[in-house]
Design an enzyme around this catalytic site. Structure first.
Site, PDB file in Angstrom:
ATOM      1  CB  THR A   4      -0.935  -0.002   1.226  1.00 26.23           C
ATOM      2  OG1 THR A   4      -1.813  -1.122   1.152  1.00 26.23           O
ATOM      3  CG2 THR A   4      -1.758   1.266   1.288  1.00 26.23           C
TER       4      THR A   4
ATOM      5  CG  ASP B 191      -1.096  -7.290  -2.047  1.00 26.11           C
ATOM      6  OD1 ASP B 191      -0.917  -7.862  -0.945  1.00 26.11           O
ATOM      7  OD2 ASP B 191      -2.080  -6.574  -2.288  1.00 26.11           O
TER       8      ASP B 191
ATOM      9  CB  CYS C 298      -6.257 -15.231  24.428  1.00 25.66           C
ATOM     10  SG  CYS C 298      -7.498 -16.280  25.202  1.00 25.66           S
TER      11      CYS C 298
END
Length: 342
Positions: A7, A60, A280
């Site tokens: 990006t 990318d 988690c």
């Protein structure tokens, strides 16, 4: 500065139409948006000498494979004695995987390797690309700015400097982008740059070496209530998998179902590396805390403690490619470059 794409480097296809489709830009394009990099710009006036290299066509990062990590690592090794530090610009999607992989490939690292990118293209009026690269250059050009050299693989993003193998991408739209859920940041890049020296890796003198080989015969098994051990058995019996990263509940817990434990025993007999990590976002696997993680421990599933998913996968890939089964088990259970809490 090694540029791979992402990006960060997207620019308008038509320079005269800012609404035109975004396409990967070249290093020449990037310089247009950042005057501080110009020949007589801010950094040059502060004695910072920067050279740029594109590593192939802009790409990318979602298309990255371990082969790309090897290309990057070998280029750094090739140029290691020619520069004080290295900045790698790449897409954010797999940035934490790259940073983790590089941290395991290099031994005796005595220079910073800083990985950065952005959530918005450098051509966007609200881009974070300029501040991320500027901060990275400050850390890289530590001699020019009176800063300590942080000799690790780092991720520099949105005023944070994180240990690369402790970082994970947590948001697709927040400019913060990356966090280090189980370890403090190594520096705060606010108005003043403050380095948290007590958290840096303190290595004994080691010879600089690169061991870039990676074995990608690794899978991740995300466990959930009702997960059928038949699926795991199929993987073990019908694939060439050499390593399994389990994503378990809480502090490393999962069902004590006899069929499931039987299949894990089969994996151990085949000398398949197994690592227990928690689903988690924050926290650690803690063997002995609950009965429901004793079964995995008894079946030889190693304690992944507070490893990120990215570090778990890349460390296992590196161990499989460079060490024996017994050596890999020992290495996976030990912190070798600050990736886990012993």
């Amino acid at each position: 500065i090694l540029y791979t794409g992402g990006t960060f480097g997207m620019v308008p296809e038509n320079p005269n139409d800012l609404k035109s489709n975004l396409v990967p830009g070249t290093l020449v394009d990037l310089g247009k948006y950042m005057p501080a990099l110009e020949e007589n710009g801010y950094f040059a006036k502060h004695g910072v000498e920067i050279e740029y290299l594109s590593l192939g066509e802009p790409k990318d990062s979602s298309n990255f494979t371990p082969k790309d990590w090897v290309i990057i690592a070998k280029k750094i090794e090739q140029e290691y004695n020619n520069y004080d530090s290295f900045i790698l610009i790449q897409g954010t999607d797999t940035m934490a995987y790259t940073a983790s992989a590089l941290s395991f490939m290099f031994t005796g690292l005595a220079k910073p390797i800083i990985v950065t990118g952005s959530q918005l293209p450098i051509s966007h009026p609200r881009t974070d690309a300029i501040s991320n690269l500027t901060n990275s250059i400050y850390i890289a050009a530590h001699k020019s700015f009176g800063l300590r050299s942080i000799n690790e693989v780092l991720i520099c993003f949105n005023d944070d400097l994180l240990r690369g193998n402790r970082a994970t991408k947590y948001s697709t739209n927040d400019l913060e982008g990356f966090e280090s859920p189980n370890f403090p940041g190594l520096a705060s890049l606010e108005e003043r740059i403050t380095i948290n020296e007590k958290y840096l890796v303190h290595r004994e003198e080691e010879k600089f070496e690169l061991n870039p080989t990676m074995d990608d015969q690794v899978i991740v098994v995300q466990l959930f209530p009702g997960y059928s051990p038949k699926y795991l058995e199929d993987i073990i019996n019908n694939t060439d998998v050499k390593g399994i990263v389990f994503r378990t509940f809480g502090a490393g817990n999962y069902s004590m179902d006899k069929e499931f434990l039987k299949v894990m025993d089969m994996a151990r007999e085949k000398e398949i590396l197994m690592l227990n990590t928690t689903q988690c976002y924050q926290g650690s696997v803690h063997y002995g805390k609950y009965k429901t993680n004793q079964g995995m421990e008894a079946c030889g599933v190693l304690n992944g403690k507070d490893l990120t998913l990215e570090a778990s996968i890349t460390k296992m890939m590196w161990c499989l490619a460079n060490l024996s089964y017994s050596e890999s088990r020992q290495m996976l259970a030990t912190s070798i470059c600050g990736e886990m809490t012993n």
